[in-house]
Design an enzyme around this catalytic site. Structure first.
Site, mmCIF file in Angstrom:
data_model
loop_
_atom_site.group_PDB
_atom_site.id
_atom_site.type_symbol
_atom_site.label_atom_id
_atom_site.label_comp_id
_atom_site.label_asym_id
_atom_site.label_seq_id
_atom_site.Cartn_x
_atom_site.Cartn_y
_atom_site.Cartn_z
ATOM 1 N N ASP A 57 -140.749 -1.301 2.850
ATOM 2 C CA ASP A 57 -140.044 -1.765 4.043
ATOM 3 C C ASP A 57 -140.523 -3.164 4.416
ATOM 4 O O ASP A 57 -141.680 -3.357 4.763
ATOM 5 C CB ASP A 57 -140.328 -0.802 5.209
ATOM 6 C CG ASP A 57 -139.597 -1.219 6.475
ATOM 7 O OD1 ASP A 57 -138.399 -0.883 6.581
ATOM 8 O OD2 ASP A 57 -140.198 -1.896 7.330
ATOM 9 N N TYR A 91 -140.910 -10.588 8.880
ATOM 10 C CA TYR A 91 -142.287 -10.319 8.446
ATOM 11 C C TYR A 91 -142.831 -11.470 7.595
ATOM 12 O O TYR A 91 -144.017 -11.523 7.315
ATOM 13 C CB TYR A 91 -142.385 -9.021 7.634
ATOM 14 C CG TYR A 91 -141.983 -7.769 8.371
ATOM 15 C CD1 TYR A 91 -141.714 -7.792 9.739
ATOM 16 C CD2 TYR A 91 -141.864 -6.555 7.709
ATOM 17 C CE1 TYR A 91 -141.336 -6.641 10.408
ATOM 18 C CE2 TYR A 91 -141.494 -5.397 8.375
ATOM 19 C CZ TYR A 91 -141.225 -5.453 9.723
ATOM 20 O OH TYR A 91 -140.853 -4.309 10.377
ATOM 21 N N LYS A 144 -134.557 -6.425 6.654
ATOM 22 C CA LYS A 144 -133.860 -6.381 7.953
ATOM 23 C C LYS A 144 -133.445 -7.775 8.362
ATOM 24 O O LYS A 144 -134.230 -8.720 8.212
ATOM 25 C CB LYS A 144 -134.786 -5.811 9.042
ATOM 26 C CG LYS A 144 -135.552 -4.563 8.640
ATOM 27 C CD LYS A 144 -136.334 -3.983 9.789
ATOM 28 C CE LYS A 144 -137.299 -2.917 9.319
ATOM 29 N NZ LYS A 144 -138.538 -3.463 8.703
ATOM 30 N N HIS A 160 -132.292 -5.534 12.511
ATOM 31 C CA HIS A 160 -133.658 -5.281 12.986
ATOM 32 C C HIS A 160 -133.691 -4.800 14.444
ATOM 33 O O HIS A 160 -134.395 -3.844 14.764
ATOM 34 C CB HIS A 160 -134.490 -6.560 12.825
ATOM 35 C CG HIS A 160 -135.960 -6.322 12.724
ATOM 36 N ND1 HIS A 160 -136.790 -7.139 12.013
ATOM 37 C CD2 HIS A 160 -136.762 -5.365 13.249
ATOM 38 C CE1 HIS A 160 -138.038 -6.688 12.092
ATOM 39 N NE2 HIS A 160 -138.038 -5.615 12.845
#
Ligand SMILES: NC(=O)c1ccc[n+]([C@@H]2O[C@H](COP(=O)([O-])OP(=O)(O)OC[C@H]3O[C@@H](n4cnc5c(N)ncnc54)[C@H](OP(=O)(O)O)[C@@H]3O)[C@@H](O)[C@H]2O)c1
Length: 283
Positions: A50, A55, A80, A113
């Site tokens: 994930d 990120y 996402k 997200h």
């Protein structure tokens, strides 16, 4: 649940695909240490990774997959799209950018997200995900941090139901109402911060006593609780021993009383947890 190739059971999705019953969270793993931690997770047996544009570690995830030597088709990669990419064209470009950074030809799962309701563009972002799925850039599409109302709106507008809604879920915040809505709509619940992060209730009697009874670690009890709720947790650990323990939860079963005692922690502390998706926005 059926058995996956890595010995971890799988959960069926409403589009005919399936996810491993436990995945691996990659935030905030970055740089060479991050690549090594993600590579180790693959070696330990995780088959769902994930990540997210926000990120800032999609290159590391791609590098870890290549370094592991695993066949691309034997690992599922989820990313996402962020709030700043909700316009239709931006959302399509966002997925294309993720693929470029990951060095992959397709994503197995693409999520929105956060709904970011004040922008009111999540319906457009959803139409874009339907489009990239039709183009074959993405196998399955879903959302994250959506309320029941957000879910119902995109389903009514598009006729397409997300395969998952990835939400905060741990013993302090068991999300009973949203899980019931997911069951009604045919959506799999994915759990972020599945252990409860820094406030993981490892020493709570409900968790510690179940750990002693089954001769496992408290973290394993919490992840087993997640699996028996029907959720797909995505624990993050940079430590190979904890990565291994977090995946090794299919050899014991919590009793109904143990399950209920853990879920009850949420009744006591739930109001302290959980950002409200109607007000919490991420760009
Ligand atoms: N969709 C969203 O909005 C959203 C939001 C937040 C997170 N996420 C996703 O969810 C993933 C997991 O969430 P999270 O990282 O917030 O929380 P988490 O997985 O519940 O907790 C991670 C923390 O617990 C420690 N840990 C892991 N296994 C352990 C064990 N067996 N015993 C003791 N400590 C343990 C880790 O430290 P070590 O690394 O030292 O083991 C780390 O500090 C993220 O990586 C990300 O992919 C999504």
């Amino acid at each position: 649940m059926a058995d996956s190739t890595a010995g971890v059971p799988t959960r069926s999705l409403n589009d005919g695909a399936a996810l491993p019953a436990i995945g691996f969270g990659t935030y905030p793993l970055r740089g060479p240490d991050g690549v090594e931690a993600i590579r180790s997770a693959i070696e330990v047996g995780y088959r769902l990774l994930d990540t997210a544009v926000n990120y800032d570690n999609e290159p590391e995830v791609g590098e870890a997959i290549r370094a592991s030597g695993i066949d691309r088709d034997d690992v599922l990669v989820a990313s996402k799209i962020p709030g700043r990419h909700h316009g239709y064209d931006d959302a399509v470009a966002s997925v294309e950018g993720s693929l470029r950074r990951l060095g992959l030809e397709h994503l197995d799962l693409a999520l929105i997200h956060w709904p970011n309701p004040s922008q009111d563009l999540y319906g457009e972002a959803w139409r874009a995900l339907v489009e990239v799925r039709e183009r074959g850039l993405v196998r399955s599409i879903g959302v994250s941090n959506f309320t029941e109302a957000h879910l119902e709106r995109i389903i009514a507008e598009s006729g397409v139901t997300p395969v998952v809604n990835q939400v905060e879920l741990h013993p302090h915040f068991p999300q009973a109402e949203l899980r019931a809505a997911h069951d009604r709509l045919g959506i799999v619940t994915e759990s972020w911060s599945p252990l409860g992060k820094r406030r993981a209730p490892f020493t709570e009697p409900a968790v510690a006593e179940a750990a002693a009874a089954h001769a496992v670690e408290p973290g394993q009890v919490i992840l087993r609780w997640q699996v028996q709720l029907g959720a797909v947790p995505i624990p993050k650990s940079a430590d190979p021993a904890r990565q291994r323990a977090n995946l090794d939860v299919f050899g014991f079963t919590l009793t109904d009383a143990e399950m209920a005692a853990i879920t009850t922690l949420g009744r006591r502390d739930g109001r302290l947890f959980g950002g409200d998706p109607d007000t919490h926005e991420e760009m």
